[in-house]
Motif scaffolding. Structure first.
Motif, PDB file in Angstrom:
ATOM      1  N   LEU A 197      16.372  19.227   8.348  1.00 39.80           N
ATOM      2  CA  LEU A 197      17.079  18.719   7.166  1.00 39.80           C
ATOM      3  C   LEU A 197      18.524  18.345   7.481  1.00 39.80           C
ATOM      4  O   LEU A 197      19.042  17.345   6.986  1.00 39.80           O
ATOM      5  N   GLU A 198      19.170  19.142   8.320  1.00 43.89           N
ATOM      6  CA  GLU A 198      20.564  18.827   8.658  1.00 43.89           C
ATOM      7  C   GLU A 198      20.652  17.510   9.404  1.00 43.89           C
ATOM      8  O   GLU A 198      21.557  16.707   9.179  1.00 43.89           O
ATOM      9  N   GLU A 199      19.704  17.311  10.303  1.00 43.84           N
ATOM     10  CA  GLU A 199      19.651  16.063  11.046  1.00 43.84           C
ATOM     11  C   GLU A 199      19.521  14.884  10.076  1.00 43.84           C
ATOM     12  O   GLU A 199      20.228  13.881  10.186  1.00 43.84           O
ATOM     13  N   ALA A 200      18.631  15.031   9.100  1.00 39.75           N
ATOM     14  CA  ALA A 200      18.417  13.963   8.125  1.00 39.75           C
ATOM     15  C   ALA A 200      19.694  13.692   7.338  1.00 39.75           C
ATOM     16  O   ALA A 200      20.098  12.540   7.166  1.00 39.75           O
ATOM     17  N   LEU A 201      20.357  14.757   6.882  1.00 38.31           N
ATOM     18  CA  LEU A 201      21.571  14.583   6.070  1.00 38.31           C
ATOM     19  C   LEU A 201      22.699  13.950   6.884  1.00 38.31           C
ATOM     20  O   LEU A 201      23.435  13.106   6.392  1.00 38.31           O
ATOM     21  N   LEU A 202      22.818  14.376   8.124  1.00 38.27           N
ATOM     22  CA  LEU A 202      23.905  13.889   8.971  1.00 38.27           C
ATOM     23  C   LEU A 202      23.764  12.402   9.257  1.00 38.27           C
ATOM     24  O   LEU A 202      24.744  11.661   9.275  1.00 38.27           O
ATOM     25  N   LEU A 203      22.518  11.959   9.486  1.00 39.24           N
ATOM     26  CA  LEU A 203      22.319  10.608   9.984  1.00 39.24           C
ATOM     27  C   LEU A 203      22.059   9.562   8.914  1.00 39.24           C
ATOM     28  O   LEU A 203      22.415   8.403   9.077  1.00 39.24           O
ATOM     29  N   SER A 204      21.410   9.951   7.798  1.00 38.84           N
ATOM     30  CA  SER A 204      20.834   8.894   6.964  1.00 38.84           C
ATOM     31  C   SER A 204      21.641   8.500   5.745  1.00 38.84           C
ATOM     32  O   SER A 204      22.472   9.256   5.249  1.00 38.84           O
ATOM     33  N   ASP A 205      21.344   7.287   5.269  1.00 33.01           N
ATOM     34  CA  ASP A 205      21.904   6.807   4.017  1.00 33.01           C
ATOM     35  C   ASP A 205      21.113   7.357   2.843  1.00 33.01           C
ATOM     36  O   ASP A 205      21.648   7.730   1.820  1.00 33.01           O
ATOM     37  N   ARG A 206      19.812   7.344   3.014  1.00 35.61           N
ATOM     38  CA  ARG A 206      18.936   7.897   1.980  1.00 35.61           C
ATOM     39  C   ARG A 206      17.835   8.669   2.678  1.00 35.61           C
ATOM     40  O   ARG A 206      17.537   8.433   3.845  1.00 35.61           O
ATOM     41  N   ILE A 207      17.247   9.611   1.945  1.00 33.62           N
ATOM     42  CA  ILE A 207      16.169  10.418   2.510  1.00 33.62           C
ATOM     43  C   ILE A 207      14.952  10.302   1.600  1.00 33.62           C
ATOM     44  O   ILE A 207      15.085  10.326   0.377  1.00 33.62           O
ATOM     45  N   GLU A 219      12.462  10.021  -3.551  1.00 36.86           N
ATOM     46  CA  GLU A 219      13.712   9.635  -2.909  1.00 36.86           C
ATOM     47  C   GLU A 219      14.789  10.681  -3.140  1.00 36.86           C
ATOM     48  O   GLU A 219      14.857  11.310  -4.183  1.00 36.86           O
ATOM     49  N   PHE A 220      15.628  10.867  -2.150  1.00 32.37           N
ATOM     50  CA  PHE A 220      16.752  11.786  -2.256  1.00 32.37           C
ATOM     51  C   PHE A 220      17.983  11.078  -1.712  1.00 32.37           C
ATOM     52  O   PHE A 220      18.077  10.817  -0.528  1.00 32.37           O
ATOM     53  N   PRO A 221      18.934  10.717  -2.592  1.00 30.39           N
ATOM     54  CA  PRO A 221      20.115   9.993  -2.107  1.00 30.39           C
ATOM     55  C   PRO A 221      21.045  10.956  -1.375  1.00 30.39           C
ATOM     56  O   PRO A 221      21.541  11.903  -1.965  1.00 30.39           O
ATOM     57  N   ALA A 222      21.219  10.745  -0.099  1.00 33.43           N
ATOM     58  CA  ALA A 222      22.077  11.628   0.679  1.00 33.43           C
ATOM     59  C   ALA A 222      23.539  11.250   0.464  1.00 33.43           C
ATOM     60  O   ALA A 222      24.384  12.099   0.201  1.00 33.43           O
ATOM     61  N   ARG A 242      22.261  20.235   1.435  1.00 35.15           N
ATOM     62  CA  ARG A 242      21.179  20.807   2.216  1.00 35.15           C
ATOM     63  C   ARG A 242      20.342  21.749   1.367  1.00 35.15           C
ATOM     64  O   ARG A 242      19.115  21.742   1.411  1.00 35.15           O
ATOM     65  N   GLN A 243      21.077  22.548   0.536  1.00 33.16           N
ATOM     66  CA  GLN A 243      20.380  23.504  -0.315  1.00 33.16           C
ATOM     67  C   GLN A 243      19.527  22.771  -1.344  1.00 33.16           C
ATOM     68  O   GLN A 243      18.368  23.122  -1.585  1.00 33.16           O
ATOM     69  N   GLU A 244      20.107  21.720  -1.910  1.00 26.48           N
ATOM     70  CA  GLU A 244      19.396  20.935  -2.919  1.00 26.48           C
ATOM     71  C   GLU A 244      18.117  20.342  -2.335  1.00 26.48           C
ATOM     72  O   GLU A 244      17.047  20.380  -2.937  1.00 26.48           O
ATOM     73  N   LEU A 245      18.258  19.787  -1.128  1.00 28.93           N
ATOM     74  CA  LEU A 245      17.139  19.152  -0.439  1.00 28.93           C
ATOM     75  C   LEU A 245      16.027  20.159  -0.162  1.00 28.93           C
ATOM     76  O   LEU A 245      14.845  19.903  -0.398  1.00 28.93           O
ATOM     77  N   GLU A 246      16.436  21.338   0.268  1.00 25.61           N
ATOM     78  CA  GLU A 246      15.472  22.375   0.607  1.00 25.61           C
ATOM     79  C   GLU A 246      14.697  22.823  -0.629  1.00 25.61           C
ATOM     80  O   GLU A 246      13.483  22.992  -0.595  1.00 25.61           O
ATOM     81  N   LEU A 247      15.442  22.962  -1.745  1.00 25.23           N
ATOM     82  CA  LEU A 247      14.811  23.351  -3.003  1.00 25.23           C
ATOM     83  C   LEU A 247      13.754  22.335  -3.401  1.00 25.23           C
ATOM     84  O   LEU A 247      12.654  22.683  -3.819  1.00 25.23           O
ATOM     85  N   LYS A 248      14.106  21.079  -3.263  1.00 22.50           N
ATOM     86  CA  LYS A 248      13.192  19.997  -3.656  1.00 22.50           C
ATOM     87  C   LYS A 248      11.912  20.043  -2.838  1.00 22.50           C
ATOM     88  O   LYS A 248      10.816  19.915  -3.357  1.00 22.50           O
ATOM     89  N   LEU A 249      12.094  20.218  -1.533  1.00 28.48           N
ATOM     90  CA  LEU A 249      10.936  20.290  -0.647  1.00 28.48           C
ATOM     91  C   LEU A 249      10.032  21.450  -1.055  1.00 28.48           C
ATOM     92  O   LEU A 249       8.814  21.335  -1.084  1.00 28.48           O
TER      93      LEU A 249
END
Ligand SMILES: Nc1ncnc2c1ncn2[C@@H]1O[C@H](COP(=O)(O)OP(=O)(O)O)[C@@H](O)[C@H]1O
Ligand SMILES: [Mg+2]
Lengths: 255, 258
Positions: A197-207, A219-222, A242-249
């Motif tokens: 997840l950290e890799e995704a947040l660091l690199l991407s415009d959207r997830i 969709e998850f707007p980073a 990161r926490q938000e993303l993890e909760l969603k997953l």
């Protein structure tokens, strides 16, 4: 760049068909860096194989560069796909491996292709490895060569399937920084599979989150501002996302 | 490095050479002491003498004749074996139909079949080449076919996304991956060729090392027979080494992967 709507796919034939995903939609603009995250076996690699043209979807439409492709095979050769294993040919040097896409198309003189690869080798921090064989390189370098070969295929859309998945944590960190810097100058559209997840947040415009078990995509707007620095990792804003993303997953998993 | 090379050579070939020398010494002693009559087991020195005495006939007539049969048969085996192996790989019904037949062709006792070749081809070069071909093409077909049958799915998919066609995939991935197995078959085939030629000559003809060795055996001139056998064996070893050297050159150019 690419538009996918209502895509579904199932493995197997007849009554024993197991759906991998259905009703999957996504939309990627030119120049975006998009990550696809999801648990193991939720169909990420399958989605990439469909986009690359290796598998025919059961349903749905894919529009690439504004043109809808009639069959999956029509997309072969127009999307650069880097599979999960690096698949460097062990009997070819780094240069010959990177020349492989050119050899299959021969759309320009060899000297031009070699010159472009030499420049890319410089930019990728791979100077001096031109004549080396893959097994003489470290895992991180092999992965960079594989990315370079994908870039050298000359397509605007790159599909990278867990490119850093098999690396140790330290090498992985340094390659993430490397890709973050490279990305700024590369002018390509990237679809990037990861379960980090950290890799995704660091690199991407959207997830995009893949829900798995026959579901679709969320969709998850980073939206972290660019240019980014890898020290972003330690900021509270990053931790919150990161926490938000993890909760969603996790929600998706349960439902 | 320079001092290490002879040492590693000695380590590699020392034991085998020592054993060979020891055997020769015991053999020579036994023969000299007259424990075995010379027509049953001639001394190594007698074999060398015979080799020198008959050098005109051996090197001028019989060796070239055998060499011609061996090389013709080998070339035919390699060309036909490769083509058949590739065809079987490309059309799987062909493989299913031919694989069992190929194995059966190897279980047929060749010596029993050879009179048939004499009937078909007469006492010409071709009756011997036929025997050479039947012994030597099998390892080439199997080496080629098995080498090409390696699972290349992942590479195939990668090349497809670069826009490659079936032939390009075969050339860029299938063939390079098949080379080690192909060369294993080729090395076996090279050795079998000499055996095939010898059998072919035994059955009829007027020249060749196999023919010579059989005639000398009939005359109880064992030293001369052994001289021809030594030459045949050296011929087989040289052919094998030539193929091994070729393999090394080709595979080395492709990196140290095997
Ligand atoms: N060739 C195949 N035949 C049948 N099922 C497959 C095949 N390839 C993958 N699957 C199944 O499809 C699902 C998705 O696989 P994959 O796309 O590789 O997942 P991911 O890349 O997200 O880990 C998995 O449950 C896997 O078992
Ligand atoms: Mg996967």
């Amino acid at each position: 760049m690419i538009n996918i709507s209502n895509l579904s796919y199932a493995f197997g034939t007849g009554s024993s068909r197991t759906p991998v995903f259905s009703g999957l939609s996504m939309n990627v603009q030119r120049g975006e860096f998009i990550s696809v995250v999801g648990g193991s076996g939720c169909g990420k690699s399958t989605l990439f194989k469909i986009i690359a043209g290796l598998l025919e979807p059961d349903n749905g439409r894919i529009t690439l560069n504004g043109a809808e492709s009639a069959t999956a095979a029509k997309r072969l050769g127009s999307v650069a796909y880097m599979p999960q294993q690096d698949l460097l040919l062990p009997w070819r040097t780094v240069m010959d491996n990177c020349l492989l896409p050119w050899e299959l198309k021969r759309s320009r003189p060899k000297a031009a292709a070699v010159a472009e690869i030499r420049t890319l080798l410089q930019r990728f921090g791979l100077e001096g490895t031109e004549g080396a064989y893959p097994q003489e390189l470290s895992g991180g370098m092999r992965q960079r060569v594989a990315v370079l070969r994908t870039v050298a295929a000359g397509n605007d859309l790159l599909l990278l399937d867990e490119p850093f998945g098999a690396l140790d944590a330290i090498t992985k960190r340094s390659l993430q920084r490397w890709l973050l810097e490279l990305w700024a100058e590369l002018d390509k559209t990237v679809l990037f599979i990861t379960h980090d997840l950290e890799e995704a947040l660091l690199l991407s415009d959207r997830i995009y989150l893949m829900t798995g078990s026959g579901g679709g995509m969320q969709e998850f707007p980073a939206g972290l501002p660019r240019p980014r620095h890898h020290s972003l990792n330690y900021q509270p804003q990053f931790a919150a996302l990161r926490q938000e993303l993890e909760l969603k997953l996790y929600e998706n998993r349960r439902s | 490095m320079r001092t290490a090379a002879p040492r590693s050579l000695l380590q590699h070939y020392g034991p085998a050479s020592l054993l060979a020398l020891l055997t020769l010494a015991v053999w020579e002693t036994v023969a000299r002491l007259g424990l075995v009559p010379p027509f049953i087991l001639p001394a190594p020195s007698a074999v060398c003498k015979a080799l020198l005495e008959e050098r005109r006939l051996l090197f001028g007539v019989h060796l070239p004749a055998t060499l011609l049969e061996v090389l013709t048969g080998f070339a035919l085996s390699v060309v036909c074996g490769c083509l058949l192996g590739i065809a079987m790989h490309l059309f799987s019904p062909l493989a299913k139909a031919l694989y069992p037949l190929l194995i059966i062709s190897q279980t047929v006792p060749l010596i029993a079949l050879s009179p048939l070749f004499i009937m078909w081809f007469g006492y010409t070069l071709w009756s011997k080449v036929a025997v050479v071909f039947l012994t030597a093409f099998f390892p080439v077909v199997i080496g080629t076919y098995d080498g090409l049958s390696k699972n290349t799915d992942a590479y195939r998919e990668l090349l497809l996304t670069y826009g490659a066609n079936r032939w390009q995939i075969l050339g860029k991935v299938g063939v390079p991956l098949a080379l080690p197995s192909f060369f294993s078959g080729l090395k076996l085939s090279a050795v079998y060729c000499v055996i095939g030629a010898t059998i072919g000559e035994w059955l009829g003809g007027s020249q060749g090392l196999g023919y010579f060795s059989r005639r000398m055996a009939g005359n109880l001139q064992s030293a001369k027979m052994f001289a021809a056998v030594v030459l045949l064996s050296v011929l087989g070893i040289l052919l094998f080494l030539a193929v091994a050297a070729l393999e090394k050159i080709i595979l080395k150019k492709r990196g140290r992967y095997s």
